[in-house]
Design a protein around this motif. Structure first.
Motif, PDB file in Angstrom:
ATOM      1  N   ILE A  89       7.796  16.763  47.754  1.00  0.00           N
ATOM      2  CA  ILE A  89       9.607  16.462  47.785  1.00  0.00           C
ATOM      3  C   ILE A  89      10.202  17.249  48.320  1.00  0.00           C
ATOM      4  O   ILE A  89      11.054  17.116  48.046  1.00  0.00           O
ATOM      5  N   LEU A  90       9.768  18.072  46.621  1.00  0.00           N
ATOM      6  CA  LEU A  90      11.253  19.477  46.301  1.00  0.00           C
ATOM      7  C   LEU A  90      11.084  20.607  47.002  1.00  0.00           C
ATOM      8  O   LEU A  90      12.444  21.317  47.445  1.00  0.00           O
ATOM      9  N   LYS A  91      10.465  20.350  48.250  1.00  0.00           N
ATOM     10  CA  LYS A  91      10.201  21.868  48.867  1.00  0.00           C
ATOM     11  C   LYS A  91      11.249  21.615  49.890  1.00  0.00           C
ATOM     12  O   LYS A  91      12.207  22.511  50.615  1.00  0.00           O
ATOM     13  N   ASP A  92      11.229  20.062  50.162  1.00  0.00           N
ATOM     14  CA  ASP A  92      12.003  19.851  51.897  1.00  0.00           C
ATOM     15  C   ASP A  92      13.715  19.354  51.405  1.00  0.00           C
ATOM     16  O   ASP A  92      13.575  18.384  50.798  1.00  0.00           O
ATOM     17  N   ASP A  93      14.442  19.622  52.027  1.00  0.00           N
ATOM     18  CA  ASP A  93      15.853  20.104  51.511  1.00  0.00           C
ATOM     19  C   ASP A  93      16.314  18.864  51.655  1.00  0.00           C
ATOM     20  O   ASP A  93      16.984  18.073  50.657  1.00  0.00           O
ATOM     21  N   GLU A  94      15.873  17.512  52.945  1.00  0.00           N
ATOM     22  CA  GLU A  94      16.613  16.579  52.952  1.00  0.00           C
ATOM     23  C   GLU A  94      15.724  15.843  51.611  1.00  0.00           C
ATOM     24  O   GLU A  94      16.683  14.805  51.391  1.00  0.00           O
ATOM     25  N   ALA A  95      14.213  15.415  51.686  1.00  0.00           N
ATOM     26  CA  ALA A  95      13.915  14.599  50.341  1.00  0.00           C
ATOM     27  C   ALA A  95      14.656  14.835  49.039  1.00  0.00           C
ATOM     28  O   ALA A  95      14.358  13.951  48.284  1.00  0.00           O
ATOM     29  N   ARG A  96      14.123  16.722  49.178  1.00  0.00           N
ATOM     30  CA  ARG A  96      14.687  16.401  47.540  1.00  0.00           C
ATOM     31  C   ARG A  96      16.522  15.886  48.088  1.00  0.00           C
ATOM     32  O   ARG A  96      16.529  15.430  45.898  1.00  0.00           O
ATOM     33  N   THR A  97      17.473  16.153  48.768  1.00  0.00           N
ATOM     34  CA  THR A  97      18.664  15.105  48.534  1.00  0.00           C
ATOM     35  C   THR A  97      18.459  13.815  48.224  1.00  0.00           C
ATOM     36  O   THR A  97      19.653  13.758  46.567  1.00  0.00           O
ATOM     37  N   ASP A  98      17.871  12.884  48.967  1.00  0.00           N
ATOM     38  CA  ASP A  98      17.422  12.659  49.173  1.00  0.00           C
ATOM     39  C   ASP A  98      17.074  11.759  47.228  1.00  0.00           C
ATOM     40  O   ASP A  98      17.613  10.957  46.966  1.00  0.00           O
ATOM     41  N   TYR A  99      16.025  12.378  47.101  1.00  0.00           N
ATOM     42  CA  TYR A  99      15.411  11.774  45.432  1.00  0.00           C
ATOM     43  C   TYR A  99      16.747  11.887  44.413  1.00  0.00           C
ATOM     44  O   TYR A  99      16.021  11.441  43.727  1.00  0.00           O
ATOM     45  N   ASP A 100      17.364  13.672  44.813  1.00  0.00           N
ATOM     46  CA  ASP A 100      18.748  13.392  43.774  1.00  0.00           C
ATOM     47  C   ASP A 100      19.516  12.226  43.364  1.00  0.00           C
ATOM     48  O   ASP A 100      19.718  12.393  42.577  1.00  0.00           O
TER      49      ASP A 100
END
Length: 336
Positions: A89-100
């Motif tokens: 999750i955190l290594k992918d920029d888009e997934a990390r943005t959605d998670y934040d």
């Protein structure tokens, strides 16, 4: 009034979150009830390098292969999966943005579910690449199938005495057999194989095979047709406008091409099927003036009557009619 309603909705959401222990961490999304940053021991300000470094250390620590006890191995396997999930999750920029965004806006749970499962269910390969590869495969198969039919047609004609004789005469007139006759030390098998090659070459270069066995053209494959579709659509519109203007408005006389087009339309044949007809058949259509709808209807009715008459005179059809008259429809017999 609208402002008061907005404040009321916001107040209700706050109260609901307070009374139900509203949390940004939801079961089934991302790391579940655990914070992905806490799982890896990093913060939201950590860089990709720091996240990767933390993941490698934890993956080494929790890897199941390091443990021999089955209970420890099962526990470490779960921990390893949790660490791997957090890292994915955190290594992918888009997934990390959605998670934040989920951490900052826990009340938008429908949005979070949509974005999470859309990303997980979306194909990993670009759909444009899939479409391009599919069209390429279809085009290649289309051309190969057309080439196979063309080769089969040539082989069939080369086996017919009539066309073999015509091909050998053509080869003789054009000096294609001179080299074959000069070589006297060749055995009969080699001479026969060379003759077959010459016959096929002559037929491929000179024979006019129409219909489904026509020589394939690159322009007919799907890729080229799709690329040319805007131009094809333009030609279709221009042709229809020209037809209406010339023959409906100006009342011009039909030319040979227009007459054949109308006949083909009435017959319900494609251009390939119509081209496969013999010149004698097309001449008959023109002699009968079948581009006129009334003439075509009369001709079609006459042909249908002739077909019925020939069918009635057929011995097999007569036998079938006698059987139906004697036994009737819908009956089945088993004779020893």
């Amino acid at each position: 009034m609208r402002m008061d309603l907005t404040r009321l909705v916001s107040y209700i959401l706050v109260v609901l979150c307070m009374t139900t222990s509203c949390s940004a961490l939801m079961e089934g999304l991302y790391c579940g009830k655990q914070d992905c940053y806490d799982v890896l021991g990093v913060t939201r300000e950590s860089s990709k390098y720091e996240i990767s470094k933390a993941y490698r250390a934890l993956a080494k620590k929790y890897h199941p292969d390091r443990y021999r006890n089955e209970d420890d191995k099962a526990e470490m396997s779960e921990m390893f999966k949790t660490v791997a999930t957090a890292y994915e999750i955190l290594k992918d920029d888009e997934a990390r943005t959605d998670y934040d965004y989920m951490l900052d806006h826990p009340e938008e749970y429908y949005r979070h579910y949509y974005h999470y499962y859309r990303r997980r269910m979306a194909p990993k390969v670009d759909i444009r690449i899939v479409i391009a590869v599919t069209i390429t495969v279809i085009s290649a198969f289309q051309y190969y199938a057309a080439m196979f039919r063309w080769s089969s047609g040539v082989r069939y004609l080369s086996a017919q005495p009539k066309y073999r004789s015509m091909a050998m005469s053509y080869a003789e007139e054009n000096g294609m057999l001179d080299n074959l006759r000069k070589i006297k030390k060749r055995n009969k098998e080699d001479i026969k194989a060379e003759e077959e090659r010459i016959i096929k070459q002559v037929l491929e270069e000179n024979i006019d095979i129409r219909g489904g066995y026509a020589k394939p053209r690159v322009i007919d494959v799907l890729w080229i047709q799709l690329l040319m579709s805007p131009y094809t659509i333009y030609l279709w519109f221009a042709w229809n406008v020209s037809w209406i203007w010339r023959f409906s408005v100006k009342k011009e006389e039909y030319g040979m091409e227009e007459k054949l087009y109308l006949i083909r339309s009435y017959l319900g044949l494609s251009s390939t099927q119509f081209e496969a007809l013999s010149d004698a058949e097309r001449k008959e259509f023109l002699d009968e003036e079948l581009w006129i709808k009334e003439n075509f209807d009369s001709w079609k009715a006459a042909k249908e009557e002739e077909r019925k008459r020939q069918l009635a005179e057929s011995a097999r059809y007569k036998s079938y009619r006698r059987y139906m008259k004697k036994h009737g429809p819908g009956r089945m017999y088993f004779d020893d």
